[in-house]
Design a protein around this motif. Structure first.
Motif, PDB file in Angstrom:
ATOM      1  N   UNK A 205       0.866  -1.188   0.000  1.00  0.00           N
ATOM      2  CA  UNK A 205       0.000   0.000   0.000  1.00  0.00           C
ATOM      3  C   UNK A 205       0.899   1.233   0.000  1.00  0.00           C
ATOM      4  N   UNK A 206       0.699   2.092  -0.971  1.00  0.00           N
ATOM      5  CA  UNK A 206       1.495   3.306  -1.148  1.00  0.00           C
ATOM      6  C   UNK A 206       0.746   4.503  -0.581  1.00  0.00           C
ATOM      7  N   UNK A 207       1.152   4.942   0.612  1.00  0.00           N
ATOM      8  CA  UNK A 207       0.585   6.144   1.238  1.00  0.00           C
ATOM      9  C   UNK A 207       1.714   7.141   1.484  1.00  0.00           C
ATOM     10  N   UNK A 208       2.554   7.335   0.464  1.00  0.00           N
ATOM     11  CA  UNK A 208       3.784   8.107   0.625  1.00  0.00           C
ATOM     12  C   UNK A 208       3.594   9.607   0.481  1.00  0.00           C
ATOM     13  N   UNK A 209       2.358  10.084   0.337  1.00  0.00           N
ATOM     14  CA  UNK A 209       2.096  11.522   0.370  1.00  0.00           C
ATOM     15  C   UNK A 209       2.861  12.305  -0.673  1.00  0.00           C
ATOM     16  N   UNK A 210       3.804  13.125  -0.239  1.00  0.00           N
ATOM     17  CA  UNK A 210       4.574  13.978  -1.138  1.00  0.00           C
ATOM     18  C   UNK A 210       5.384  13.189  -2.160  1.00  0.00           C
ATOM     19  N   UNK A 211       5.613  11.911  -1.890  1.00  0.00           N
ATOM     20  CA  UNK A 211       6.411  11.081  -2.799  1.00  0.00           C
ATOM     21  C   UNK A 211       5.611   9.917  -3.371  1.00  0.00           C
ATOM     22  N   UNK A 212       4.289   9.992  -3.320  1.00  0.00           N
ATOM     23  CA  UNK A 212       3.471   8.847  -3.740  1.00  0.00           C
ATOM     24  C   UNK A 212       3.652   8.523  -5.217  1.00  0.00           C
ATOM     25  N   UNK A 213       3.836   9.533  -6.074  1.00  0.00           N
ATOM     26  CA  UNK A 213       4.021   9.267  -7.501  1.00  0.00           C
ATOM     27  C   UNK A 213       5.352   8.569  -7.751  1.00  0.00           C
ATOM     28  N   UNK A 214       6.389   8.960  -7.005  1.00  0.00           N
ATOM     29  CA  UNK A 214       7.696   8.317  -7.168  1.00  0.00           C
ATOM     30  C   UNK A 214       7.648   6.862  -6.693  1.00  0.00           C
ATOM     31  N   UNK A 215       6.966   6.610  -5.589  1.00  0.00           N
ATOM     32  CA  UNK A 215       6.827   5.237  -5.110  1.00  0.00           C
ATOM     33  C   UNK A 215       6.043   4.406  -6.124  1.00  0.00           C
ATOM     34  N   UNK A 216       5.007   4.990  -6.717  1.00  0.00           N
ATOM     35  CA  UNK A 216       4.230   4.267  -7.734  1.00  0.00           C
ATOM     36  C   UNK A 216       5.121   3.863  -8.897  1.00  0.00           C
ATOM     37  N   UNK A 217       5.989   4.768  -9.334  1.00  0.00           N
ATOM     38  CA  UNK A 217       6.880   4.441 -10.442  1.00  0.00           C
ATOM     39  C   UNK A 217       7.905   3.379 -10.052  1.00  0.00           C
ATOM     40  N   UNK A 218       8.322   3.356  -8.784  1.00  0.00           N
ATOM     41  CA  UNK A 218       9.241   2.311  -8.327  1.00  0.00           C
ATOM     42  C   UNK A 218       8.624   0.922  -8.445  1.00  0.00           C
ATOM     43  N   UNK A 219       7.291   0.839  -8.314  1.00  0.00           N
ATOM     44  CA  UNK A 219       6.620  -0.462  -8.450  1.00  0.00           C
ATOM     45  C   UNK A 219       6.478  -0.875  -9.909  1.00  0.00           C
ATOM     46  N   UNK A 220       6.683   0.083 -10.823  1.00  0.00           N
ATOM     47  CA  UNK A 220       6.484  -0.189 -12.235  1.00  0.00           C
ATOM     48  C   UNK A 220       5.171   0.330 -12.777  1.00  0.00           C
ATOM     49  N   UNK A 221       4.346   0.955 -11.917  1.00  0.00           N
ATOM     50  CA  UNK A 221       3.072   1.514 -12.367  1.00  0.00           C
ATOM     51  C   UNK A 221       3.254   2.955 -12.821  1.00  0.00           C
ATOM     52  N   UNK A 222       2.498   3.360 -13.826  1.00  0.00           N
ATOM     53  CA  UNK A 222       2.465   4.752 -14.263  1.00  0.00           C
ATOM     54  C   UNK A 222       1.291   5.432 -13.571  1.00  0.00           C
ATOM     55  N   UNK A 223       1.539   6.368 -12.638  1.00  0.00           N
ATOM     56  CA  UNK A 223       0.424   6.992 -11.921  1.00  0.00           C
ATOM     57  C   UNK A 223      -0.378   7.973 -12.758  1.00  0.00           C
ATOM     58  N   UNK A 224       0.143   8.362 -13.930  1.00  0.00           N
ATOM     59  CA  UNK A 224      -0.536   9.287 -14.844  1.00  0.00           C
ATOM     60  C   UNK A 224      -0.804  10.634 -14.201  1.00  0.00           C
ATOM     61  N   UNK A 225       0.008  10.987 -13.232  1.00  0.00           N
ATOM     62  CA  UNK A 225      -0.048  12.290 -12.588  1.00  0.00           C
ATOM     63  C   UNK A 225       1.324  12.549 -11.972  1.00  0.00           C
ATOM     64  N   UNK A 226       1.528  13.769 -11.515  1.00  0.00           N
ATOM     65  CA  UNK A 226       2.729  14.090 -10.761  1.00  0.00           C
ATOM     66  C   UNK A 226       2.335  14.922  -9.555  1.00  0.00           C
ATOM     67  N   UNK A 227       3.057  14.738  -8.472  1.00  0.00           N
ATOM     68  CA  UNK A 227       2.870  15.605  -7.320  1.00  0.00           C
ATOM     69  C   UNK A 227       3.613  16.908  -7.574  1.00  0.00           C
ATOM     70  N   UNK A 228       2.883  18.012  -7.539  1.00  0.00           N
ATOM     71  CA  UNK A 228       3.480  19.349  -7.606  1.00  0.00           C
ATOM     72  C   UNK A 228       3.295  19.956  -6.215  1.00  0.00           C
TER      73      UNK A 228
END
Length: 406
Positions: A205-228
């Motif tokens: 479960x990815x609840x990484x907040x400010x880094x959630x998009x980066x954690x998603x990419x580490x799993x190999x998933x494309x989050x289709x968004x970026x945290x700004x």
């Protein structure tokens, strides 16, 4: 490369990345719904709730602002009541104060009336006020009209997070920054921390907040968004007697920000803010905090430029209030004419993890996506602290569903 091998036992059933209030609520919900489930939480900081959870105004939001039927509306309304009950049960400081939303200009009146309707659609008690009634609630506040929302309150969200951590019974590991993730849909997930520790789980479960998009990419998933990241800067009111409770302006519906507001916290102090300015780091709590790699990542995302083109006028005003205390004071004086520059004492800032789509759209609702053996919480800024108990149950339900098929 971190690898998962069939002959090696799992260290836990569910591995949660992120020890903010949403991650800890998820761990709590999993162990409540499925006792005996082994849950581990990895948090890179030395304690819980060090970022969005612990750096906000502490408001228990009613849910009045959010589109009826949206996750924000449903979870905030439900979460506000549950948060008050949770705080009362565990002796966590809180108060149900109510709040005023005040129109100071005639062009704001239609938006104020729309909020009345939205509140009623969301099942929230709302009282419309004229000028005399505003003075009864807040003698120093000026406005043409207002609404009183009775279910709004304040609490100690850091205290809530600590209690969730304790009550969950999860194995919570602080100082554990995730460095690499190896996910095998047929086997599970292995995570390596910067310290070299490897944790193997059936579901992540990815609840990484400010880094959630980066954690998603580490799993190999494309989050289709970026945290700004947007920094919210606060002042403390040197004369807290000027404000009795919570006072908000009428928000602009084009933005997910509520505007500069006045919040009397559980400690009796009054915070003023926040504004919303682009941060130069995901943990950029001041202009002096710059992380070039993170700035480059924001600038490389097409949505950042689209957003800037669409909202540059709004952004320019926020930047002006950031660098000019006089401009910030002028914004506050719309609601509280008695305030002066000397009344505003700088205090700690927060950073909002705002998800931005490729077309520049600011994601307005909570965003939860799934991948193989993975649940990603990709947009959970305010009112996520208020709604953390329902969010946790929703994420837990998805994770346990995956666990049942693992």
């Amino acid at each position: 490369m971190v690898q998962v091998r069939p002959e090696i036992a799992y260290d836990c059933d569910v591995l949660v990345i992120g020890g903010g209030i949403v991650g800890l609520s998820t761990a709590y919900a999993i162990t409540r719904a499925a006792p005996g489930t082994r849950v581990t939480v990895l948090e890179k900081e030395p304690g819980p709730a060090r970022h969005q959870t612990g750096r906000n105004s502490g408001v228990i939001h009613s849910g009045i602002y959010y589109r009826p039927g949206s996750l924000k509306a449903r979870f905030a309304v439900r979460g506000a009541a549950e948060m008050v009950k949770f705080c009362a049960e565990y002796g966590i400081a809180h108060a149900v104060t109510g709040k005023l939303i005040v129109a100071t200009e005639r062009e704001e009146l239609p938006r104020l009336h729309a909020l009345v309707q939205r509140g009623r659609e969301n099942g929230i008690p709302v009282r419309e006020l004229g000028i005399p009634q505003i003075q009864e609630y807040e003698p120093q506040v000026r406005g043409l009209a207002a609404i009183h929302v009775g279910t709004t309150g304040v609490c100690d969200f850091v205290g809530v997070a600590r209690q969730l951590a304790h009550a969950s019974g999860a194995d919570i590991r602080y100082g554990a920054q995730v460095e690499r993730i190896d996910r095998r849909p047929d086997l599970g997930v292995a995570v390596r921390t910067r310290a070299g520790e490897v944790v193997r789980a059936r579901v992540l479960v990815n609840c990484a907040g400010l880094y959630c998009d980066e954690v998603a990419r580490l799993t190999g998933d494309d989050p289709e968004m970026r945290i700004v990241p947007f920094r919210g800067e606060y002042y403390e009111l040197a004369r807290p007697d000027l404000v009795r409770g919570l006072v908000y302006p009428v928000p602009d519906p084009a933005f997910p920000f509520l505007g500069v507001h006045l919040t009397r916290g559980i400690d009796g102090g009054v915070h003023i803010g926040p504004n919303a300015v682009p941060a130069l780091a995901r943990e950029g709590y001041g202009w002096g905090v710059v992380r070039p790699r993170e700035v480059a990542g924001t600038l490389a995302w097409p949505g950042s430029w689209q957003m800037a083109r669409q909202h540059w006028r709004y952004g320019a005003g926020e930047l002006r209030r950031s660098v000019s205390k006089r401009a910030f004071t002028t914004a506050v004086r719309r609601l509280l004419p008695a305030v002066t520059q000397d009344d505003l004492v700088p205090t700690s800032a927060g950073v909002r993890a705002q998800a931005v789509l490729r077309d520049g759209s600011l994601v307005d609702d909570f965003l939860i996506k799934e991948g193989p053996r993975t649940v990603h919480v990709l947009n959970a800024p305010s009112p996520a602290a208020t709604a953390s108990l329902p969010i946790g149950r929703e994420v837990a339900k998805r994770a346990l569903g995956m666990l049942g098929t693992a």
